[in-house]
Design a protein around this motif. Structure first.
Motif, PDB file in Angstrom:
ATOM      1  N   LEU A  34       5.205  11.409 -11.375  1.00  0.00           N
ATOM      2  CA  LEU A  34       5.402  10.267 -10.478  1.00  0.00           C
ATOM      3  C   LEU A  34       5.343   8.993 -11.302  1.00  0.00           C
ATOM      4  O   LEU A  34       4.329   8.707 -11.952  1.00  0.00           O
ATOM      5  N   TYR A  35       6.442   8.239 -11.302  1.00  0.00           N
ATOM      6  CA  TYR A  35       6.551   7.013 -12.075  1.00  0.00           C
ATOM      7  C   TYR A  35       6.852   5.850 -11.137  1.00  0.00           C
ATOM      8  O   TYR A  35       7.818   5.909 -10.374  1.00  0.00           O
ATOM      9  N   ILE A  36       6.038   4.804 -11.191  1.00  0.00           N
ATOM     10  CA  ILE A  36       6.234   3.630 -10.347  1.00  0.00           C
ATOM     11  C   ILE A  36       6.289   2.398 -11.234  1.00  0.00           C
ATOM     12  O   ILE A  36       5.317   2.053 -11.907  1.00  0.00           O
ATOM     13  N   TRP A  37       7.476   1.757 -11.247  1.00  0.00           N
ATOM     14  CA  TRP A  37       7.695   0.544 -12.035  1.00  0.00           C
ATOM     15  C   TRP A  37       7.906  -0.659 -11.112  1.00  0.00           C
ATOM     16  O   TRP A  37       8.495  -0.547 -10.040  1.00  0.00           O
ATOM     17  N   ASP A  38       7.435  -1.802 -11.577  1.00  0.00           N
ATOM     18  CA  ASP A  38       7.808  -3.091 -10.968  1.00  0.00           C
ATOM     19  C   ASP A  38       7.546  -3.138  -9.465  1.00  0.00           C
ATOM     20  O   ASP A  38       8.362  -3.659  -8.696  1.00  0.00           O
ATOM     21  N   ALA A  39       6.414  -2.590  -9.047  1.00  0.00           N
ATOM     22  CA  ALA A  39       5.975  -2.739  -7.654  1.00  0.00           C
ATOM     23  C   ALA A  39       5.031  -3.937  -7.639  1.00  0.00           C
ATOM     24  O   ALA A  39       3.804  -3.788  -7.702  1.00  0.00           O
ATOM     25  N   THR A  40       5.583  -5.129  -7.596  1.00  0.00           N
ATOM     26  CA  THR A  40       4.819  -6.346  -7.869  1.00  0.00           C
ATOM     27  C   THR A  40       3.830  -6.715  -6.768  1.00  0.00           C
ATOM     28  O   THR A  40       2.931  -7.526  -6.997  1.00  0.00           O
ATOM     29  N   GLU A  41       3.985  -6.149  -5.571  1.00  0.00           N
ATOM     30  CA  GLU A  41       3.063  -6.434  -4.475  1.00  0.00           C
ATOM     31  C   GLU A  41       2.030  -5.324  -4.268  1.00  0.00           C
ATOM     32  O   GLU A  41       1.076  -5.490  -3.501  1.00  0.00           O
ATOM     33  N   LEU A  42       2.214  -4.209  -4.930  1.00  0.00           N
ATOM     34  CA  LEU A  42       1.353  -3.053  -4.708  1.00  0.00           C
ATOM     35  C   LEU A  42      -0.084  -3.349  -5.129  1.00  0.00           C
ATOM     36  O   LEU A  42      -0.345  -3.719  -6.278  1.00  0.00           O
ATOM     37  N   ASN A  43      -1.036  -3.188  -4.198  1.00  0.00           N
ATOM     38  CA  ASN A  43      -2.442  -3.422  -4.536  1.00  0.00           C
ATOM     39  C   ASN A  43      -3.369  -2.293  -4.111  1.00  0.00           C
ATOM     40  O   ASN A  43      -4.570  -2.353  -4.366  1.00  0.00           O
ATOM     41  N   GLN A  44      -2.811  -1.254  -3.479  1.00  0.00           N
ATOM     42  CA  GLN A  44      -3.665  -0.154  -3.032  1.00  0.00           C
ATOM     43  C   GLN A  44      -2.867   1.144  -2.971  1.00  0.00           C
ATOM     44  O   GLN A  44      -1.745   1.171  -2.469  1.00  0.00           O
ATOM     45  N   LYS A  85       0.826  -1.199   0.000  1.00  0.00           N
ATOM     46  CA  LYS A  85       0.000   0.000   0.000  1.00  0.00           C
ATOM     47  C   LYS A  85       0.861   1.251   0.000  1.00  0.00           C
ATOM     48  O   LYS A  85       1.810   1.364   0.767  1.00  0.00           O
ATOM     49  N   LEU A  86       0.509   2.194  -0.867  1.00  0.00           N
ATOM     50  CA  LEU A  86       1.169   3.493  -0.936  1.00  0.00           C
ATOM     51  C   LEU A  86       0.189   4.561  -0.477  1.00  0.00           C
ATOM     52  O   LEU A  86      -0.916   4.678  -1.025  1.00  0.00           O
ATOM     53  N   ASP A  87       0.574   5.335   0.522  1.00  0.00           N
ATOM     54  CA  ASP A  87      -0.283   6.402   1.020  1.00  0.00           C
ATOM     55  C   ASP A  87       0.415   7.749   0.858  1.00  0.00           C
ATOM     56  O   ASP A  87       1.560   7.915   1.280  1.00  0.00           O
ATOM     57  N   PHE A  88      -0.306   8.710   0.262  1.00  0.00           N
ATOM     58  CA  PHE A  88       0.195  10.072   0.102  1.00  0.00           C
ATOM     59  C   PHE A  88      -0.644  10.977   0.993  1.00  0.00           C
ATOM     60  O   PHE A  88      -1.826  11.202   0.728  1.00  0.00           O
ATOM     61  N   ILE A 124       3.686   0.967 -14.062  1.00  0.00           N
ATOM     62  CA  ILE A 124       4.096  -0.068 -15.007  1.00  0.00           C
ATOM     63  C   ILE A 124       4.468  -1.331 -14.237  1.00  0.00           C
ATOM     64  O   ILE A 124       5.233  -1.281 -13.271  1.00  0.00           O
ATOM     65  N   ASN A 125       3.932  -2.456 -14.705  1.00  0.00           N
ATOM     66  CA  ASN A 125       4.199  -3.761 -14.096  1.00  0.00           C
ATOM     67  C   ASN A 125       3.859  -3.750 -12.601  1.00  0.00           C
ATOM     68  O   ASN A 125       4.692  -4.063 -11.753  1.00  0.00           O
ATOM     69  N   CYS A 126       2.627  -3.400 -12.325  1.00  0.00           N
ATOM     70  CA  CYS A 126       2.069  -3.498 -10.965  1.00  0.00           C
ATOM     71  C   CYS A 126       0.868  -4.448 -11.062  1.00  0.00           C
ATOM     72  O   CYS A 126      -0.291  -4.002 -11.057  1.00  0.00           O
ATOM     73  N   PRO A 127       1.114  -5.750 -11.179  1.00  0.00           N
ATOM     74  CA  PRO A 127       0.062  -6.711 -11.537  1.00  0.00           C
ATOM     75  C   PRO A 127      -1.025  -6.881 -10.486  1.00  0.00           C
ATOM     76  O   PRO A 127      -2.109  -7.372 -10.801  1.00  0.00           O
ATOM     77  N   GLU A 128      -0.762  -6.484  -9.233  1.00  0.00           N
ATOM     78  CA  GLU A 128      -1.749  -6.633  -8.176  1.00  0.00           C
ATOM     79  C   GLU A 128      -2.623  -5.401  -8.005  1.00  0.00           C
ATOM     80  O   GLU A 128      -3.529  -5.390  -7.167  1.00  0.00           O
ATOM     81  N   LEU A 129      -2.376  -4.371  -8.789  1.00  0.00           N
ATOM     82  CA  LEU A 129      -3.143  -3.130  -8.673  1.00  0.00           C
ATOM     83  C   LEU A 129      -4.475  -3.294  -9.398  1.00  0.00           C
ATOM     84  O   LEU A 129      -4.528  -3.306 -10.623  1.00  0.00           O
ATOM     85  N   LYS A 130      -5.559  -3.424  -8.623  1.00  0.00           N
ATOM     86  CA  LYS A 130      -6.873  -3.731  -9.185  1.00  0.00           C
ATOM     87  C   LYS A 130      -7.829  -2.542  -9.140  1.00  0.00           C
ATOM     88  O   LYS A 130      -8.943  -2.630  -9.649  1.00  0.00           O
ATOM     89  N   PHE A 131      -7.424  -1.450  -8.518  1.00  0.00           N
ATOM     90  CA  PHE A 131      -8.279  -0.274  -8.398  1.00  0.00           C
ATOM     91  C   PHE A 131      -7.469   0.975  -8.710  1.00  0.00           C
ATOM     92  O   PHE A 131      -6.261   1.023  -8.467  1.00  0.00           O
ATOM     93  N   GLU A 141       0.239   0.336 -17.371  1.00  0.00           N
ATOM     94  CA  GLU A 141       0.813  -0.674 -18.270  1.00  0.00           C
ATOM     95  C   GLU A 141       1.191  -1.912 -17.460  1.00  0.00           C
ATOM     96  O   GLU A 141       1.876  -1.817 -16.443  1.00  0.00           O
ATOM     97  N   ASP A 142       0.697  -3.064 -17.915  1.00  0.00           N
ATOM     98  CA  ASP A 142       0.953  -4.328 -17.214  1.00  0.00           C
ATOM     99  C   ASP A 142       0.447  -4.277 -15.772  1.00  0.00           C
ATOM    100  O   ASP A 142       1.092  -4.773 -14.844  1.00  0.00           O
ATOM    101  N   THR A 143      -0.719  -3.639 -15.603  1.00  0.00           N
ATOM    102  CA  THR A 143      -1.427  -3.743 -14.333  1.00  0.00           C
ATOM    103  C   THR A 143      -2.439  -4.877 -14.475  1.00  0.00           C
ATOM    104  O   THR A 143      -2.446  -5.604 -15.462  1.00  0.00           O
TER     105      THR A 143
END
Length: 225
Positions: free
Chosen positions: A155-165, A141-144, A182-189, A206-208
């Motif tokens: 803001l560019y976020i690549w290859d955060a493979t566990e990120l879902n929120q 989880k990323l909180d701002f 890019i390549n955040c496969p667990e990001l569903k929302f 891309e690649d979500t």
């Protein structure tokens, strides 16, 4: 060579790091193959480079630790790239020592071992204009928070493979124009609170997850109707 302005793609050795501090006119400095035992000599050398504009420091391997606690960055710096793990316990002090970086500065972090708890340490970098995290965020989880990154435009976020929120409070990143995942496969929302980004011009996914893409398709089709 004391008047040299650019030195790039240099493999670090103890001998080289002891000598490079004499190149105080450098504007661009890129060094790779950094190991933990190089840390003190590297920091001492860079501290003498008071005119640096571009700085890139790459560890010998993704798993190697960059120990940069003694690194003082000049206010002239506009681009900083770090490739290598950062010690979680030292992140608050490290980023606080760079809080003087101004609105011209772009920061790219790779393999930095940042998680939910340590990500907030970056908020002291109020003047950042661009932030890229490439295989740098390992949390879910990323909180701002409100007031974070007031000058950030990209803001560019690549290859955060566990990120879902992703959560964005009102008043966070009020200048953000470009947001990329890019390549955040667990990001569903979509990020919760994305409507607060009044300056946002471009969102790239891309690649979500296919679930997220399908939700966007349905929303766009509903808008057209």
């Amino acid at each position: 060579m004391t008047a040299l302005r650019s030195l790039q793609c240099i493999k670090a050795t103890p001998e080289f790091l002891c000598e490079v501090g004499s190149l105080i006119e450098l504007r661009t400095f890129s060094v790779c193959n950094i190991r933990s035992e190089h840390s003190a000599d590297l920091s001492n050398a860079i501290t003498k480079m008071s005119h640096l504009v571009h700085l890139e420091i790459i560890a010998a391997a993704e798993s190697d630790m960059l120990q940069l606690e003694g690194l003082h960055l000049p206010p002239t710096l506009s681009w900083l790239c770090l490739g290598g793990q950062l010690e979680k316990i030292s992140m608050p002090q490290l980023f606080s020592s760079w809080s003087h970086l101004n609105g011209r500065t772009r920061l790219q972090l790779g393999f930095s071992n940042i998680d939910e708890q340590t990500f907030s340490c970056l908020f002291v970098l109020h003047g950042l204009r661009s932030l890229g995290l490439r295989k740098a965020f390992e949390g879910k989880k990323l909180d701002f928070c409100s007031g974070s990154f007031p000058e950030l435009r990209h803001l560019y976020i690549w290859d955060a493979t566990e990120l879902n929120q992703v959560g964005i409070q009102e008043g966070a990143m009020k200048s953000l124009a470009n947001l990329l995942f890019i390549n955040c496969p667990e990001l569903k929302f979509l990020p919760d609170g994305i409507e607060h980004l009044a300056a946002l011009e471009k969102l790239r996914l891309e690649d979500t997850s296919e679930e997220l893409i399908e939700k966007l398709r349905q929303k766009m089709n509903a808008t057209k109707m």
